[in-house]
Design an enzyme around this catalytic site. Structure first.
Site, PDB file in Angstrom:
ATOM      1  N   TYR A 226      35.968  25.719  41.200  1.00 46.39           N
ATOM      2  CA  TYR A 226      35.188  25.917  42.418  1.00 46.39           C
ATOM      3  C   TYR A 226      34.024  26.877  42.160  1.00 46.39           C
ATOM      4  CZ  TYR A 226      38.867  29.469  42.594  1.00 46.39           C
ATOM      5  OH  TYR A 226      39.766  30.454  42.282  1.00 46.39           O
TER       6      TYR A 226
ATOM      7  N   GLU B 127      41.041  42.131  50.492  1.00 48.63           N
ATOM      8  CA  GLU B 127      41.610  42.443  49.178  1.00 48.63           C
ATOM      9  C   GLU B 127      41.143  43.841  48.805  1.00 48.63           C
ATOM     10  OE1 GLU B 127      41.686  37.686  48.003  1.00 48.63           O
ATOM     11  OE2 GLU B 127      40.546  39.046  46.731  1.00 48.63           O
TER      12      GLU B 127
ATOM     13  N   ARG C 238      30.891  34.946  41.285  1.00 47.33           N
ATOM     14  CA  ARG C 238      30.492  35.473  39.974  1.00 47.33           C
ATOM     15  C   ARG C 238      29.733  34.460  39.138  1.00 47.33           C
ATOM     16  NH1 ARG C 238      36.021  34.933  40.560  1.00 47.33           N
ATOM     17  NH2 ARG C 238      37.075  33.373  39.272  1.00 47.33           N
TER      18      ARG C 238
ATOM     19  N   GLU D 116      41.945  39.443  38.851  1.00 47.38           N
ATOM     20  CA  GLU D 116      42.881  39.199  39.951  1.00 47.38           C
ATOM     21  C   GLU D 116      44.079  40.085  39.668  1.00 47.38           C
ATOM     22  OE1 GLU D 116      43.378  37.548  43.233  1.00 47.38           O
ATOM     23  OE2 GLU D 116      42.215  35.986  42.226  1.00 47.38           O
TER      24      GLU D 116
HETATM   25 ZN   LIG Z   1      40.130  36.962  46.345  1.00 47.21          ZN
END
Ligand SMILES: [Zn+2]
Ligand SMILES: [Zn+2]
Lengths: 311, 311
Positions: free
Chosen positions: A162, A23, A166, A176
């Site tokens: 989950y 990413e 962080r 995101e």
């Molecule tokens: Zn990710």
């Protein structure tokens, strides 16, 4: 009591890139700030850029052994021994440096920078509806970037929540931004992420500096369900996200609306009994998690006013 | 001689998916056709769907050891021993099944199905400007899908040409459809690829059946140069594709036009002295190949008329 809570200053802030090694926006930004941090320096704040999964970044892979952004369970953080999966060891290191999770020594804020292949635009991810510092921060950011939309995803679902990277911090916040393919760096996505983070740091600087933030409301999308792709008897995917749903993250999905298109052309409709708001639609990383998209419901949260405790 | 060449019938045709294991359209189509080949059956034709790199498909990775679509060199095809990289062994197997390359026993046509993260739409890739069967086929396909554009990329560049999986066949032809992120299956891209392949097989059936194709011209984009990202002294990428160039595959790039955007905001312009047509812009798989995009020049090729040799 006028609804304004007094909170400790947030002096220690970390910005994580590369929790997922493919990413590239967060990886590029953190790489940049590790070389020159002037852009993220703020009065009275330690802002620490940090590459969360450097081996995965090196390999341009989401992870080496297991998903780092699912690895911060109490069990993983307390395992001992040499033979642990790479990301479990890394989770322990991160917990040592930025935690320990749940302790007073933990960092105040961790921003974790992610990209998605879904058409989600800018999305802030919260893990609790009771963190008024974070609620005020996302409220601030939403206003700062308007008229561009910045959506807020709330994932405190007992089963679908989950154990994120962080979550080590007192105030964990995910960012995101998409759509961006894995392994690609797009300038529009990079600059959007950079801008959101600028406003986030501005907020913390203002808060520490004594600005009082009044009670407010925040519109969030709460995770309610995970939807898998249709599969044949061998477990192979037998349909694609329907073209009417593809790229329509955050738009209402009503009972009877098309959801999937089978390879033979047939349509699979949404059979639920109320409107939902799908997101993470057709995210590449979620094929292995048996997830075609996440269903959310829209909700308005109340945030207390906050001001910094005078020290 | 009226410009119509007589060519042997093309009886043996293969359709390859999964030459790259994270390009899901071809993988899904070939998977579908391996289960039920009715859709690709044609009179007088053997059409064989084939998963080119099954281990990479399993891993959802481009490749395991080395890029299969660069592995079909004479050296690789003649190496002996057990210790070869997986894709070199696989290239030898493919050459045995569908070749040997350059021999009369080789398959007549291999269609190799690929996806790109670039905004290239439907692209047919040719390796030679002298293969009149292929030129007639791409001419047929372009007309069949109009008004949708199907571009033709010609890569016979002495240095930038590479040893493709499909090069085993007498008439190798690549089909590249995008934009689609790696590891994602989008219905629009899937259906575009399916339609192109339908027309391709129709063409071969017509040709074998005696239809005469008249001399024609085909507009192609010829690969002339590979352009890398700007890099710092450590070799790290220091700029992104400029927003004015991103997603503008096949559009003219003129001297002085912006090409890259540095992380500090400066613009890098195109300094060449003539108009070029960039493609494969910001393709994920080409970061490792030090390639931000490929420059092409537009050209018109003449195709001889063709008809099948009466047997
Ligand atoms: Zn990710
Ligand atoms: Zn490919």
């Amino acid at each position: 009591m006028n609804g304004v809570a007094s909170l400790s200053a947030a002096h220690r802030v970390a910005v994580f890139g590369g929790t997922h090694g493919n990413e590239l926006s967060g990886i590029a930004l953190v790489g940049l700030w590790l070389r020159d941090g002037a852009e993220i320096r703020r009065r009275g704040l330690e802002v620490r850029p940090f590459m969360a999964n450097p081996r995965a970044v090196q390999e341009r892979a989401r992870y080496i052994d297991t998903d780092l952004n699912r690895a911060f369970t109490p069990e993983n953080l307390s395992f001992q021994g040499e033979d642990l999966p790479y990301e479990v060891k890394r989770a322990q290191e991160i917990n040592q440096i930025f935690g320990p999770m749940g302790s007073p020594d933990a960092y105040d804020v961790i921003f974790d920078l992610h990209n998605t292949t879904s058409n989600m635009g800018c999305t802030l991810i919260l893990e609790s509806s009771n963190d008024h510092f974070n609620l005020q921060m996302v409220h601030y950011i939403k206003h700062a970037v308007a008229p561009v939309t910045c959506s807020v995803l709330l994932n405190d679902h007992p089963r679908l929540h989950y154990s994120t990277t962080r979550s080590v911090a007192k105030h964990p916040i995910g960012l995101e931004v998409g759509p961006q393919p894995q392994g690609v760096l797009r300038s529009n996505i990079f600059e959007s992420m950079r801008l959101i983070l600028k406003h986030a740091l501005d907020f913390i600087e203002h808060f520490n500096g004594g600005v009082e933030f009044l009670p407010c409301t925040v519109e969030v999308y709460r995770v309610v369900e995970r939807v898998d792709y249709p599969r044949d008897s061998n477990g192979n995917i037998s349909a694609m996200v329907h073209p009417d749903l593809q790229d329509c993250d955050w738009e209402p999905l009503n009972p009877g609306d098309p959801m999937f298109q089978m390879f033979d052309g047939r349509t699979v409709q949404y059979k639920g009994d109320c409107t939902v708001y799908p997101t993470f639609i057709n995210e590449a990383a979620y094929y292995e998690k048996q997830q075609a998209f996440v269903m959310t419901k829209k909700e308005t949260l109340n945030a207390n006013g906050i001001k910094v405790t005078k020290s």
